[in-house]
Design a protein around this motif. Structure first.
Motif, short mmCIF file in Angstrom:
data_model
loop_
_atom_site.label_atom_id
_atom_site.label_comp_id
_atom_site.label_asym_id
_atom_site.label_seq_id
_atom_site.Cartn_x
_atom_site.Cartn_y
_atom_site.Cartn_z
N PHE A 1 41.30 43.61 39.52
CA PHE A 1 41.18 42.39 38.73
C PHE A 1 41.90 41.23 39.43
CE2 PHE A 1 41.24 45.95 35.71
CZ PHE A 1 39.94 45.85 35.25
N MET A 2 41.27 40.06 39.35
CA MET A 2 41.82 38.88 39.99
C MET A 2 41.62 37.69 39.07
SD MET A 2 41.25 37.70 43.97
CE MET A 2 39.98 38.90 44.04
N LEU A 3 42.69 37.00 38.73
CA LEU A 3 42.61 35.81 37.88
C LEU A 3 42.59 34.58 38.77
CD1 LEU A 3 42.76 34.29 35.17
CD2 LEU A 3 45.25 34.46 35.32
N GLN A 4 41.50 33.83 38.71
CA GLN A 4 41.38 32.63 39.52
C GLN A 4 41.69 31.41 38.67
OE1 GLN A 4 37.60 32.11 41.42
NE2 GLN A 4 38.14 30.17 42.37
N TYR A 5 42.54 30.54 39.19
CA TYR A 5 42.89 29.31 38.48
C TYR A 5 41.89 28.22 38.89
CZ TYR A 5 47.28 31.60 37.33
OH TYR A 5 48.22 32.47 36.85
N CYS B 1 53.29 48.33 44.97
CA CYS B 1 52.36 47.24 44.68
C CYS B 1 53.09 45.90 44.78
CB CYS B 1 51.76 47.41 43.29
SG CYS B 1 53.01 47.45 41.98
N PHE B 2 52.30 44.84 44.90
CA PHE B 2 52.90 43.51 44.98
C PHE B 2 52.06 42.54 44.15
CE2 PHE B 2 53.55 39.50 47.68
CZ PHE B 2 54.64 39.11 46.92
N THR B 3 52.62 42.09 43.03
CA THR B 3 51.93 41.16 42.12
C THR B 3 52.47 39.75 42.33
OG1 THR B 3 51.66 42.90 40.46
CG2 THR B 3 51.41 40.63 39.71
N SER B 4 51.56 38.81 42.52
CA SER B 4 52.01 37.42 42.70
C SER B 4 50.81 36.48 42.57
CB SER B 4 52.66 37.24 44.08
OG SER B 4 53.26 35.96 44.16
N THR B 5 51.09 35.20 42.66
CA THR B 5 50.05 34.18 42.72
C THR B 5 49.91 33.76 44.18
OG1 THR B 5 50.54 33.40 40.49
CG2 THR B 5 49.33 31.90 41.92
N PHE B 6 48.68 33.83 44.69
CA PHE B 6 48.44 33.63 46.12
C PHE B 6 47.54 32.42 46.37
CE2 PHE B 6 49.04 38.15 45.33
CZ PHE B 6 49.94 38.53 46.31
N TYR B 7 47.78 31.83 47.53
CA TYR B 7 46.86 30.82 48.08
C TYR B 7 45.90 31.57 48.99
CZ TYR B 7 45.27 26.98 51.13
OH TYR B 7 44.52 26.09 51.85
N VAL C 1 44.83 32.31 43.20
CA VAL C 1 44.53 33.47 42.35
C VAL C 1 45.82 34.23 42.07
CG1 VAL C 1 42.23 33.71 43.37
CG2 VAL C 1 44.11 35.11 44.24
N LYS C 2 45.79 34.96 40.95
CA LYS C 2 46.88 35.88 40.63
C LYS C 2 46.30 37.28 40.62
CE LYS C 2 50.49 37.00 37.27
NZ LYS C 2 51.13 36.65 35.98
N THR C 3 46.93 38.20 41.37
CA THR C 3 46.45 39.57 41.43
C THR C 3 47.58 40.47 41.92
OG1 THR C 3 44.63 40.97 42.18
CG2 THR C 3 45.60 39.50 43.81
N THR C 4 47.28 41.77 41.99
CA THR C 4 48.23 42.77 42.49
C THR C 4 47.64 43.38 43.75
OG1 THR C 4 49.05 43.28 40.28
CG2 THR C 4 49.40 44.95 41.97
N LEU C 5 48.39 43.34 44.85
CA LEU C 5 47.95 43.95 46.10
C LEU C 5 48.39 45.40 46.14
CD1 LEU C 5 48.74 41.12 48.70
CD2 LEU C 5 46.69 41.46 47.29
N LEU C 6 47.50 46.25 46.67
CA LEU C 6 47.78 47.69 46.76
C LEU C 6 47.50 48.17 48.18
CD1 LEU C 6 46.02 49.04 43.53
CD2 LEU C 6 48.45 48.59 43.85
N PRO C 7 48.35 49.07 48.72
CA PRO C 7 48.02 49.71 50.00
C PRO C 7 46.93 50.75 49.76
CG PRO C 7 50.05 50.63 49.11
CD PRO C 7 49.64 49.52 48.18
N PHE C 8 46.00 50.85 50.70
CA PHE C 8 44.96 51.88 50.59
C PHE C 8 44.61 52.35 52.00
CE2 PHE C 8 40.56 53.41 50.06
CZ PHE C 8 40.80 54.38 49.09
#
Length: 657
Positions: free
Chosen positions: A151-155, A88-94, A135-142
């Motif tokens: 879940f996605m946290l939007q600033y 998984c990859f957790t970060s804050t994204f544009y 947004v801050k979220t965790t990306l997952l391969p599927f």
């Protein structure tokens, strides 16, 4: 773009399994909190799943243990998916549309890497709304795609021009260089490198954060430590009062002197109502109704010589005014006061303020003379001054109580406000008709800090905070009635919205601490969440601002936003208010300010919650006790920590069960 229906359903099933397994391992929340009883379509409570997953993505190796244990005898394809989620990859994204991509393709960019991400059951753009976004979220391969971990946290912060240009430039650079990750296999392949960079970035962020904290701890360029830093509450109040007195002396005359100057009659003092009637009209604050003819005007003045009418007039005055008028009458209707007596730095006397019919001012020597007409002095001999003062006290008490009730809740049914007042003050004004007359008199003379609203087509009336009608005056049809109240349409959006928000939420009662304060707003400014923000502002006063007024002015401006309740735009409004007051935070201060604002919004009352703070309402509605720090932040208690309730037991054996 979203996952196909069958894939989306399978993703959700595996995600729930991963969450349930993690819950058994880590017990982030209790069983009662984990399993949902409110949503029949989802057996795991949303908040519990979010908190559990926050810990899972910090320890993704748990998913490898799940795949090896395979408690449900899943097929190999499903086990492969669960194992892949360890990458998984957790970060804050544009987040923005992918330049040159297909319709609906969204690019999640962080640094020099961009990911094409799919929604699960809904498109991501429909969830986020306005693009671009942070947004801050965790990306997952599927399988052959990349999605996000439910879940996605939007600033909710508008991107400034410079920041947006910088983000767009980075995205364009990634596209031009081919640094686009589209598939789950690609995410898994680069995961080790991402993890290495994450660790390196973590160390860099730690060093950077330490530097930022050092900078944020002290004033930045254009800021300075204010004169109030480090003072106790009492010392702070005394310092502000001394500063105000100094400013009064230096910059402007005392309010009383300024007001009396405007109201002084020309010429020599006169002592009878007849002589006062004969004086020229036009003195500020003394104008009689324009449509009065001379006979009516004389009758109007003569009413003040009637003890019964005089009693009625005095009953509308404040206690302090009544005492001043009584003293003026005891002095024979003549009270000389020098200009120096009114100097704010000395404050030698508290003389009666000018009031038509009761107290008139003339210039005399180096100061002024307050005159109560002889006819009024004579009428005052028959007055029950103690009875008038007693009524004035009860009147002030009732107005103060109901005003504070409205400040706390925003809108209160009139009948309920009167009922609560009678309970709080059983020896107050208990006659319903007299209380109603008193409230209407106060509304008519603008002495009441709320307005009365009648909903058209109903028998229900409400006391409503002025800000509710003022804020939405364009969208609410308002008609002023003759008695000083208002009538609004049945479909009034703001009234209906506020009543709908409050429905099912038990009203918060006024406390004695609130009533002892000047107002509920004043009380709120002295609560720990507001004081924490105020203290930060005292430490970082803009060079152009006044040390003694800056922080309190900002808190006062913010307080109304707090009482309206948190919305997605609240954080932007917070920064707008800071800038309106000359405070321009830099990057090092952003996180701390957001935390302070969040704690204020969570720890102080708001109208949609019927006067409760979000923290209090969450604690009241939760099946388990929740604990919060005095500044409004959430208090985390480990399972083996002492329970915050003070029982002496471990948290897991007490309120954490």
């Amino acid at each position: 773009m979203i996952l196909p229906i069958t894939q989306g359903r399978r993703f959700s099933e595996l995600f729930d399994l991963a969450t349930a397994y993690t819950h058994r391992r880590l017990r982030v929340v209790s069983d009662d909190e984990f399993f949902s009883s409110d949503d029949p379509l989802h057996w795991i409570a949303e908040r519990a799943q979010r908190e559990t997953c926050e810990e899972l993505w910090k320890q993704p190796q748990i998913l490898g243990d799940l795949a090896r244990a395979n408690p449900l005898n899943l097929p190999k394809n499903d086990l492969d998916i669960l194992e892949s989620w360890q990458h998984c990859f957790t970060s804050t994204f544009y987040v923005a549309s992918l330049p040159g991509g297909r319709k609906g393709e969204l690019a999640f960019t962080v640094g020099n890497q961009t990911f094409v991400v799919y929604g699960i059951a809904k498109s991501i753009s429909s969830i986020i709304g306005k693009l671009p976004a942070i947004v801050k979220t965790t990306l997952l391969p599927f399988k052959d795609k990349i999605t996000y971990a439910m879940f996605m946290l939007q600033y909710p912060v508008d991107l400034g021009k410079n920041m947006r240009e910088q983000m767009e430039s980075q995205l364009d650079s990634n596209v031009a260089a081919g640094r686009i990750v589209r598939t789950g296999a690609e995410l898994v392949a680069i995961a080790p490198k991402i993890e290495e960079r994450r660790i390196e970035r973590g160390l860099e962020d730690l060093r950077y954060s330490m530097q930022m904290e050092e900078r944020a701890a002290g004033p930045l360029e254009g800021q300075h430590k204010g004169a109030l830093v480090g003072l106790s509450e009492k010392e702070r109040d005394e310092a502000i009062l001394a500063h105000m007195r100094k400013q009064d002396t230096k910059d402007r005359p005392h309010f009383a002197q300024k007001h009396i100057d405007k109201c002084c009659h020309p010429g020599e003092p006169v002592f009878s109502l007849q002589e006062l009637v004969a004086l020229p009209d036009g003195i500020e604050d003394y104008e009689i109704e324009d449509d009065f003819d001379p006979v009516e005007e004389e009758e109007y003045w003569e009413n003040f010589a009637d003890p019964q009418n005089l009693d009625d007039v005095l009953c509308l005055c404040e206690e302090s005014q009544i005492r001043q008028f009584r003293e003026l009458a005891n002095k024979g209707g003549r009270w000389h006061v020098s200009a120096s007596d009114l100097d704010s730095s000395k404050s030698k006397v508290d003389c009666p303020m000018p009031m038509q019919g009761l107290c008139h001012y003339f210039h005399e020597g180096d100061g002024y003379v307050a005159i109560m007409p002889n006819d009024v002095v004579e009428a005052s001999r028959d007055l029950d001054w103690d009875g008038i003062l007693s009524y004035a006290k009860k009147r002030s008490q009732a107005l103060h109580y109901i005003e504070n009730l409205v400040e706390l809740r925003g809108i209160v049914p009139v009948e309920e406000a009167v009922r609560l007042y009678k309970i709080a003050y059983p020896n107050g004004i208990i006659d319903a008709n007299r209380l109603a007359d008193m409230l209407f008199d106060a509304l008519d003379t603008m002495q009441f800090g709320a307005c009365m609203v009648a909903i058209s087509g109903t028998d229900t009336s409400y006391f409503v905070h002025y800000e509710v009608l003022w804020e939405h005056r364009r969208s609410v049809g308002i008609d002023t009635l003759e008695d000083g109240s208002f009538e609004v349409a049945e479909n009034s959006k703001v009234i209906n919205w506020l009543l709908a928000e409050q429905k099912g939420k038990e009203p918060r009662p006024l406390t004695q601490e609130m009533l002892d304060a000047e107002s509920v707003f004043t009380w709120a400014t002295m609560q720990p969440p507001a004081i924490a923000t105020r203290n930060f502002l005292d430490e970082h006063v803009p060079d152009e601002a006044d040390d003694y007024f800056f922080a309190d002015k900002v808190i006062e401006d913010l307080m109304m936003e707090v009482f309206w309740g948190t919305t997605p735009e609240s954080i932007q409004t917070f920064f707008d208010i800071l800038e309106q007051n000359g405070f321009y935070p830099d990057e090092s201060q952003l996180n701390g300010l957001v935390e302070l604002w969040t704690n204020m919004c969570n720890g102080l009352p708001c109208w949609p919650n019927n006067g409760w703070s979000p923290n209090q309402l969450a604690a009241r509605m939760s099946r388990h006790r929740l604990f919060f720090n005095p500044d409004g932040s959430f208090m985390k208690a480990g399972r083996n920590d002492p329970c915050p309730c003070g029982s002496g037991k471990k948290f897991k054996r007490c309120c954490g069960r």
